[in-house]
Design a protein around this motif. Structure first.
Motif, mmCIF file in Angstrom:
data_model
loop_
_atom_site.group_PDB
_atom_site.id
_atom_site.type_symbol
_atom_site.label_atom_id
_atom_site.label_comp_id
_atom_site.label_asym_id
_atom_site.label_seq_id
_atom_site.Cartn_x
_atom_site.Cartn_y
_atom_site.Cartn_z
ATOM 1 N N VAL A 1 -9.637 18.945 -3.068
ATOM 2 C CA VAL A 1 -8.728 18.694 -4.476
ATOM 3 C C VAL A 1 -8.186 16.897 -3.957
ATOM 4 O O VAL A 1 -8.719 16.063 -5.538
ATOM 5 N N ILE A 2 -8.552 17.035 -2.911
ATOM 6 C CA ILE A 2 -7.995 14.778 -2.969
ATOM 7 C C ILE A 2 -8.782 14.045 -2.974
ATOM 8 O O ILE A 2 -10.247 14.430 -2.931
ATOM 9 N N SER A 3 -9.061 13.119 -3.820
ATOM 10 C CA SER A 3 -9.758 11.713 -4.181
ATOM 11 C C SER A 3 -10.427 11.486 -2.994
ATOM 12 O O SER A 3 -9.814 10.993 -2.076
ATOM 13 N N LEU A 4 -12.055 11.604 -3.512
ATOM 14 C CA LEU A 4 -12.854 10.645 -2.454
ATOM 15 C C LEU A 4 -12.155 9.315 -1.584
ATOM 16 O O LEU A 4 -11.899 8.470 -0.763
ATOM 17 N N GLU A 5 -11.704 8.549 -3.067
ATOM 18 C CA GLU A 5 -10.749 7.352 -2.763
ATOM 19 C C GLU A 5 -8.874 7.536 -2.480
ATOM 20 O O GLU A 5 -9.295 6.503 -1.697
ATOM 21 N N LYS A 6 -8.550 8.111 -2.166
ATOM 22 C CA LYS A 6 -7.664 8.307 -1.621
ATOM 23 C C LYS A 6 -7.590 9.411 -0.390
ATOM 24 O O LYS A 6 -6.092 9.456 -0.293
ATOM 25 N N ASP A 7 -8.180 9.581 0.092
ATOM 26 C CA ASP A 7 -7.841 11.102 1.072
ATOM 27 C C ASP A 7 -8.199 10.322 2.530
ATOM 28 O O ASP A 7 -8.903 9.697 3.223
ATOM 29 N N VAL A 8 -7.016 9.698 2.838
ATOM 30 C CA VAL A 8 -6.724 9.140 4.054
ATOM 31 C C VAL A 8 -6.991 9.720 5.359
ATOM 32 O O VAL A 8 -7.049 9.180 6.247
ATOM 33 N N GLU A 9 -6.801 11.505 5.036
ATOM 34 C CA GLU A 9 -6.944 11.613 5.960
ATOM 35 C C GLU A 9 -8.622 11.342 6.341
ATOM 36 O O GLU A 9 -9.033 12.375 7.594
ATOM 37 N N GLU B 1 -2.319 21.760 -8.734
ATOM 38 C CA GLU B 1 -1.614 19.680 -9.839
ATOM 39 C C GLU B 1 -0.812 18.744 -9.484
ATOM 40 O O GLU B 1 -1.992 17.651 -9.538
ATOM 41 N N LYS B 2 0.110 19.222 -8.463
ATOM 42 C CA LYS B 2 0.730 17.951 -7.956
ATOM 43 C C LYS B 2 -0.190 17.368 -7.425
ATOM 44 O O LYS B 2 -0.100 15.973 -7.544
ATOM 45 N N ILE B 3 -1.512 16.915 -6.697
ATOM 46 C CA ILE B 3 -2.465 16.386 -5.692
ATOM 47 C C ILE B 3 -3.405 15.669 -7.212
ATOM 48 O O ILE B 3 -3.299 14.218 -6.803
ATOM 49 N N ILE B 4 -3.779 16.345 -7.983
ATOM 50 C CA ILE B 4 -4.464 15.412 -9.379
ATOM 51 C C ILE B 4 -3.610 14.153 -10.374
ATOM 52 O O ILE B 4 -4.300 14.170 -10.050
ATOM 53 N N GLU B 5 -1.519 15.104 -10.411
ATOM 54 C CA GLU B 5 -1.418 14.134 -11.180
ATOM 55 C C GLU B 5 -1.437 12.619 -9.810
ATOM 56 O O GLU B 5 -1.230 11.735 -10.537
ATOM 57 N N PRO C 1 0.733 -1.335 -0.171
ATOM 58 C CA PRO C 1 0.240 -0.284 0.047
ATOM 59 C C PRO C 1 1.072 1.319 -0.210
ATOM 60 O O PRO C 1 1.967 1.087 1.000
ATOM 61 N N PHE C 2 0.606 2.077 -1.018
ATOM 62 C CA PHE C 2 1.960 3.061 -1.257
ATOM 63 C C PHE C 2 0.512 4.445 -0.840
ATOM 64 O O PHE C 2 -0.231 5.123 -1.201
ATOM 65 N N LEU C 3 1.644 5.009 0.242
ATOM 66 C CA LEU C 3 0.772 6.789 0.550
ATOM 67 C C LEU C 3 1.917 7.922 0.376
ATOM 68 O O LEU C 3 2.996 8.208 0.098
ATOM 69 N N VAL C 4 1.501 9.311 -0.150
ATOM 70 C CA VAL C 4 1.886 9.851 -0.726
ATOM 71 C C VAL C 4 1.839 11.184 -0.167
ATOM 72 O O VAL C 4 0.929 11.575 0.619
ATOM 73 N N GLY C 5 2.235 11.343 0.629
ATOM 74 C CA GLY C 5 2.769 13.086 1.645
ATOM 75 C C GLY C 5 3.390 14.281 1.085
ATOM 76 O O GLY C 5 4.050 14.155 0.446
#
Length: 331
Positions: A121-129, A89-93, A45-49
């Motif tokens: 902006v963060i996708s609902l499916e990737k919003d870990v917070e 822009e980086k978040i959308i990428e 599982p890959f998390l980006v901060g």
């Protein structure tokens, strides 16, 4: 007199001790997902901060996130954004990158309403917070699933969730009462009403039956489900301006004191603490002085490690939501 105080002094409980009750469960779930159909070719599982500020608290949080991820079998990458105008822009990428399972931002970025926008902006499916509007709305209305079939669990914002889990660990929640009422009879005061932690925490605790006094610089609000828990979800009452007299009166009536003031020069008055109260600080700065230990029954000086555990727990839940049709595992 002094020996009696020493005899009846409370306990300091570290977040590192509390987090251990979750690390094994999360590590095992991480391994299960890595070896299942939910993770092609055994990918972790890959998390980006994303870090776009020079806040030492954010830097510390990023370092702990990286360390915890590596210890528990996750892949983590910190992406520093020198020009915060390009952060969106980086978040959308990252949203569009199938290799990325979770995304988080180390706030504050702009320190204003623009930060509220970035959370969406963060996708609902990737919003870990769990900062997306959908998750917030579900939390405030006590809705626990994203779908009518109740197969996809909603995400709770990770720092408020961490404090709830700390209260459960400390046995403040009464397991003999029905789920949803287990803070009935408790009173709490929260010195913070931020949209990220203070307000959602007050709502969560009030929804569980607690009377919560929510304090910010300007005023004090009361979150409650009413006398005898007559409401199904919390209601808010404005108690007026935040004066030293009102603050002390409410504080001395509180079984739980929770602080989250993001400045080093703020210290919660020890004389305002009810004898034997549970005191929890979630600020990066120490909001209590050392003599808090002479009044508090239980004292938790920081929550960071538990917050990171809840963040990773949320990410595993997001992965399961994505693949719930092909897996029956649950976190």
């Amino acid at each position: 007199m002094s020996s009696n105080k020493a005899l009846f002094a409370g306990r300091t409980i570290l977040a590192s001790s509390i987090s251990k009750s979750y690390t094994q469960e999360i590590s095992q779930k991480c391994q299960t997902i890595s070896s299942s159909i939910m993770s092609p070719k055994g990918k972790k599982p890959f998390l980006v901060g994303f870090l776009a500020n020079d806040d030492p608290a954010a830097e510390s949080y990023a370092n702990w996130t990286k360390k915890t991820c590596e210890e528990m079998g996750f892949e983590y990458q910190l992406r520093r954004v020198q020009n915060k105008d390009f952060l969106e822009e980086k978040i959308i990428e990252a949203n569009n990158d199938d290799a990325v399972d979770g995304i988080m931002i180390y706030f504050p970025v702009f320190g204003d309403a623009q930060d509220q926008y970035l959370k969406q902006v963060i996708s609902l499916e990737k919003d870990v917070e769990g900062l997306n509007h959908t998750y917030y709305q579900n939390m405030y209305h006590n809705i626990r699933y994203l779908d009518e079939q109740k197969t996809k669990k909603s995400i709770v914002p990770c720092t408020p969730l961490a404090i709830i889990k700390i209260l459960e660990y400390l046995k403040i929640y009464n397991p003999l009462l029905p789920v949803g009422n287990r803070l009935y009879g408790k009173k709490a005061i929260i010195i913070n009403r931020s949209e990220i932690v203070g307000r959602p925490l007050a709502a969560l605790m009030a929804n569980d039956g607690c009377v919560v006094y929510s304090v910010d610089v300007h005023n004090i609000q009361k979150f409650t489900r009413g006398e005898g828990l007559k409401f199904s979800k919390h209601h808010v009452e404005d108690l007026g301006s935040n004066t030293p007299e009102l603050l002390k009166q409410l504080s001395l009536d509180a079984d739980i004191v929770i602080t989250g003031v993001p400045t080093d020069n703020y210290k919660y008055p020890t004389e305002n603490i009810k004898e034997g109260a549970t005191c929890i600080n979630f600020s990066f700065h120490k909001n209590f002085t050392e003599d808090v230990k002479s009044k508090a029954g239980l004292y938790v000086p920081s929550t960071g490690k538990v917050t990171i555990c809840m963040l990773l727990r949320n990410m595993l839940r997001l992965i399961e939501n994505k693949y719930q049709n092909t897996s029956s595992t649950n976190v």
